[in-house]
Design an enzyme around this catalytic site. Structure first.
Site, PDB file in Angstrom:
ATOM      1  N   LYS A 126       1.270 -11.634  -1.822  1.00 53.98           N
ATOM      2  CA  LYS A 126       2.033 -10.795  -2.749  1.00 53.98           C
ATOM      3  C   LYS A 126       3.484 -10.620  -2.306  1.00 53.98           C
ATOM      4  CE  LYS A 126       3.096  -7.305  -5.565  1.00 53.98           C
ATOM      5  NZ  LYS A 126       4.077  -6.593  -4.781  1.00 53.98           N
ATOM      6  N   PRO A 169       4.109 -12.597  -8.745  1.00 51.20           N
ATOM      7  CA  PRO A 169       3.443 -11.607  -7.883  1.00 51.20           C
ATOM      8  C   PRO A 169       2.305 -10.919  -8.631  1.00 51.20           C
ATOM      9  CG  PRO A 169       5.831 -11.242  -7.965  1.00 51.20           C
ATOM     10  CD  PRO A 169       5.492 -12.207  -9.056  1.00 51.20           C
ATOM     11  N   ASN A 187       0.837  -1.210   0.000  1.00 56.58           N
ATOM     12  CA  ASN A 187       0.000   0.000   0.000  1.00 56.58           C
ATOM     13  C   ASN A 187       0.872   1.261   0.000  1.00 56.58           C
ATOM     14  OD1 ASN A 187      -2.260   1.836   1.885  1.00 56.58           O
ATOM     15  ND2 ASN A 187      -2.862   0.846   0.022  1.00 56.58           N
ATOM     16  N   ARG A 213       4.016  -0.289   8.854  1.00 51.28           N
ATOM     17  CA  ARG A 213       4.906  -1.362   8.420  1.00 51.28           C
ATOM     18  C   ARG A 213       6.066  -1.598   9.381  1.00 51.28           C
ATOM     19  NH1 ARG A 213       3.700   2.395   5.019  1.00 51.28           N
ATOM     20  NH2 ARG A 213       2.327   2.000   3.243  1.00 51.28           N
ATOM     21  N   ASP A 236      -0.075  -7.624  -8.149  1.00 46.79           N
ATOM     22  CA  ASP A 236      -0.405  -6.403  -7.410  1.00 46.79           C
ATOM     23  C   ASP A 236      -1.544  -5.694  -8.144  1.00 46.79           C
ATOM     24  OD1 ASP A 236       1.006  -5.492  -9.668  1.00 46.79           O
ATOM     25  OD2 ASP A 236       1.238  -3.583  -8.663  1.00 46.79           O
TER      26      ASP A 236
END
Length: 282
Positions: free
Chosen positions: A216, A233, A125, A174, A235
DNA sequence: GCCCAGGTATAAA
DNA sequence: TTTATACATGGG
């Protein structure tokens, strides 16, 4: 791949394409910066280097043969023939031809496993310029001085810290993910080294025991950090691309080089946003 | 100011 | 099992 060591460094003579800009700026790594002369400077495994493209050569400035054998040959995947890979992909999955043929010379870098894991935890994000900033501050704050920059701090350098100790990174929510990852990796609960060869599903499962690591980030870690080229991956951009330009294309349809194809699709869709936006109205 | 970014944890249906 | 929302921060 052949190379010779000269006064300038290692001069690589490649048969296949290696486009520095596309490789370093396609969203797979966050620590190479472009210089005024078109060269790029980065730090890998505690070694700083500058790389420049001249005529048909790639020159790694200051590298000797030991650097080449121990670091750069693997890091730049120099013994993999990307022209052959792209040809194989185009034949296996014609839908991806436009991406694979119109973008020149992306190579998948064999980054350090921990750096890839940590970088893609930060990526969630988040946008690429800001990811680069956070990674930069992480290295500056907790890495070792290396040339004109800093090496990527190993998990052991972070494991005993608390999330608040990372407030200077401005990584937001994070921070606690980074600390949890550092603890699990340095403590051996998550064994990155074995993931070079362990079954993919086993690796995914183990990576996802880390708080903040979902499908992911696990896939990115495997592709960019463990060089598992079949990893795929997905996204937001890949979702858009697969829903529009590349409908029907999947990891299965791309086979053992799905990860390489994915990088071409990803970069292609970002370079051609209007192409992707068509039909996305829903 | 607003929207959004190489997603994931968490809670609710 | 699937779907909705919050999350920290700042680039564009």
């Amino acid at each position: 791949m052949k190379y010779e060591i000269t006064a300038r460094g290692a001069e690589i003579i490649l048969e296949d394409a290696f486009d520095l800009k596309n490789t370093f700026d396609c969203g797979q790594c966050f620590r190479w910066t472009e210089n005024a002369d078109g060269s790029y400077t980065g730090i890998v495994r505690g070694r700083q280097a500058s790389v420049i493209s001249e005529n048909d050569k790639i020159i790694i400035e200051g590298a000797d043969s030991s650097d080449m054998e121990n670091i750069w040959k693997v890091y730049f995947d120099l013994d993999n023939d990307y022209n052959a890979v792209r040809k194989e992909l185009a034949e296996l999955c014609p839908e991806v031809c436009c991406a694979v043929e119109s973008i020149d010379g992306i190579r998948i870098l064999a980054q350090e496993p921990w750096e890839a894991l940590c970088s893609f935890i930060i990526s969630q994000n988040n946008n690429i310029p800001r990811i680069r900033g956070i990674v930069h501050r992480l290295c500056e704050g907790f890495g070792e001085k290396c040339g004109s920059g800093y090496s990527f701090p190993p998990p052991e350098a972070l494991a005993d810290l608390e999330p608040e100790d990372l407030s200077g990174l401005r990584a937001g929510f994070r921070a606690r993910y980074i600390i949890d990852a550092a603890r699990k990796v340095s403590g051996g609960e998550v064994n990155l080294e074995k993931m070079y060869s362990a079954p993919m599903d086993e690796c995914r499962k183990e990576l996802m025991t880390i708080t903040g690591v979902g499908a992911k980030v696990a896939e990115c870690t495997l592709l960019y950090g463990l060089h598992r080229l079949e990893a795929f991956p997905i996204d937001v951009w890949m979702k858009k691309a697969l829903a529009t330009l590349f409908s029907g294309v999947s990891a299965d349809s791309l086979g053992r080089y799905a990860g390489i194809a994915q990088q071409y699709i990803f970069h292609y869709s970002r370079l051609n946003p209007k192409l992707v936006e068509v039909n996305m109205k829903e």
